[in-house]
Design an enzyme around this catalytic site. Structure first.
Site, PDB file in Angstrom:
ATOM      1  NE  ARG A  32      -3.852  -2.243   0.259  1.00  0.00           N
ATOM      2  CZ  ARG A  32      -4.778  -2.492  -0.635  1.00  0.00           C
ATOM      3  NH1 ARG A  32      -4.860  -1.742  -1.729  1.00  0.00           N
ATOM      4  NH2 ARG A  32      -5.638  -3.488  -0.476  1.00  0.00           N
ATOM      5  NE  ARG A  80      -7.652   5.182   2.520  1.00  0.00           N
ATOM      6  CZ  ARG A  80      -8.576   4.326   2.936  1.00  0.00           C
ATOM      7  NH1 ARG A  80      -9.804   4.745   3.190  1.00  0.00           N
ATOM      8  NH2 ARG A  80      -8.278   3.047   3.107  1.00  0.00           N
ATOM      9  NE  ARG A 110     -10.513   8.546  -4.142  1.00  0.00           N
ATOM     10  CZ  ARG A 110     -10.647   7.510  -3.312  1.00  0.00           C
ATOM     11  NH1 ARG A 110      -9.574   6.955  -2.762  1.00  0.00           N
ATOM     12  NH2 ARG A 110     -11.841   7.034  -3.026  1.00  0.00           N
ATOM     13  CG  ASP A 142      -8.768  -2.171  -7.304  1.00  0.00           C
ATOM     14  OD1 ASP A 142      -9.524  -3.130  -7.617  1.00  0.00           O
ATOM     15  OD2 ASP A 142      -8.604  -1.804  -6.133  1.00  0.00           O
ATOM     16  CE1 TYR A 154     -13.163  -7.866  -3.287  1.00  0.00           C
ATOM     17  CE2 TYR A 154     -11.346  -9.250  -4.004  1.00  0.00           C
ATOM     18  CZ  TYR A 154     -11.888  -8.349  -3.102  1.00  0.00           C
ATOM     19  OH  TYR A 154     -11.151  -7.946  -2.017  1.00  0.00           O
TER      20      TYR A 154
END
Length: 240
Positions: free
Chosen positions: A25, A29, A38, A75, A152
């Site tokens: 990651r 954020r 973003r 992603d 998913y």
């Protein structure tokens, strides 16, 4: 020069005095500059598909911390979207997809080699990064493993136990196996294009492999990734 890139040296088997570092990651954020970018993009998917902004957030942690590798900002669910699944993100909850649970659902998906127009912005991001990263920094591309991506696509979201995928595997193995095969072939095309655009290393993330047991682990986690690895090694023998 790749001879200076410590991750490539480590992957070639060289013992180094200090282990090379990158983080899964790496862009995110925790960085105020990421939050600003973003906000500029508007939403997560818009950030992924804006090549200049995706390259910028990939570069931000390299500028700040000098990690040994940059990992492409993208992603794992962009591939199912390229295959024809609907994809959106719910604030505070995560991704949502249209589900694949029947032969009719599967028939609506695109062929594995029909993904590149949709994913062209991702390849452009890789190209930008290959030109803008510091000389000593390795560029890592990635995709999700077929099993994890399938969970998913079957459930339409992340689940605690991947129960919907396990049920489909047991109750409709023909559809389940077809979906695994499609994702596997799509992943070969996707990672091949990332390498052609400038990725120096590619990774597969099998985040949900832990719910597979015994032979299912070999059949649905390991074997599809072996197929991907073999295909990529045949085309790009020098790319780790």
């Amino acid at each position: 020069m790749t001879s200076r890139k410590v991750i490539l040296r480590a992957l070639a088997g060289e013992t180094l005095p200090t282990a090379p570092i990158w983080m899964m990651r790496q862009a995110g954020r925790y960085l105020p500059e990421y939050r600003a970018t973003r906000a500029q993009a508007g939403d997560f998917l818009s950030l992924c598909y804006n090549s200049e902004l995706a390259a910028e957030v990939t570069l931000q942690p390299i500028r700040r911390y000098g990690f040994d590798a940059a990992i492409l900002f993208a992603d794992i669910l962009l591939l199912p979207q390229a295959l024809g699944a609907d994809l959106w993100f719910v604030t505070g909850e995560g991704p949502r997809l249209s589900t694949v649970t029947t032969q009719e659902d599967f028939a609506k998906l695109k062929p594995a080699d029909d993904i590149h127009a949709h994913l062209a912005p991702i390849y452009k991001t890789v190209k930008i990064l290959s030109e803008e990263l510091p000389e000593a920094t390795t560029l890592i591309g990635f995709a999700g493993s077929p099993w994890t991506v399938a969970t998913y696509m079957i459930a339409g979201q992340g689940t605690a136990d991947q129960g919907p995928a396990h049920r489909l595997k047991a109750e409709n193995p023909a559809v389940f196996d077809s979906l695994i095969d499609l994702i596997t072939e799509g992943t070969i095309h996707y990672l091949s294009a990332q390498i052609e655009a400038g990725a120096e290393v590619v990774k597969l993330f099998d985040s949900w492999a832990g719910s597979l047991k015994g032979e299912d682990f070999m059949k649905y986690s390991i074997e599809p990734m072996r197929r991907i690895t073999a295909a990529l090694k045949a085309k790009f023998p020098d790319v780790p």
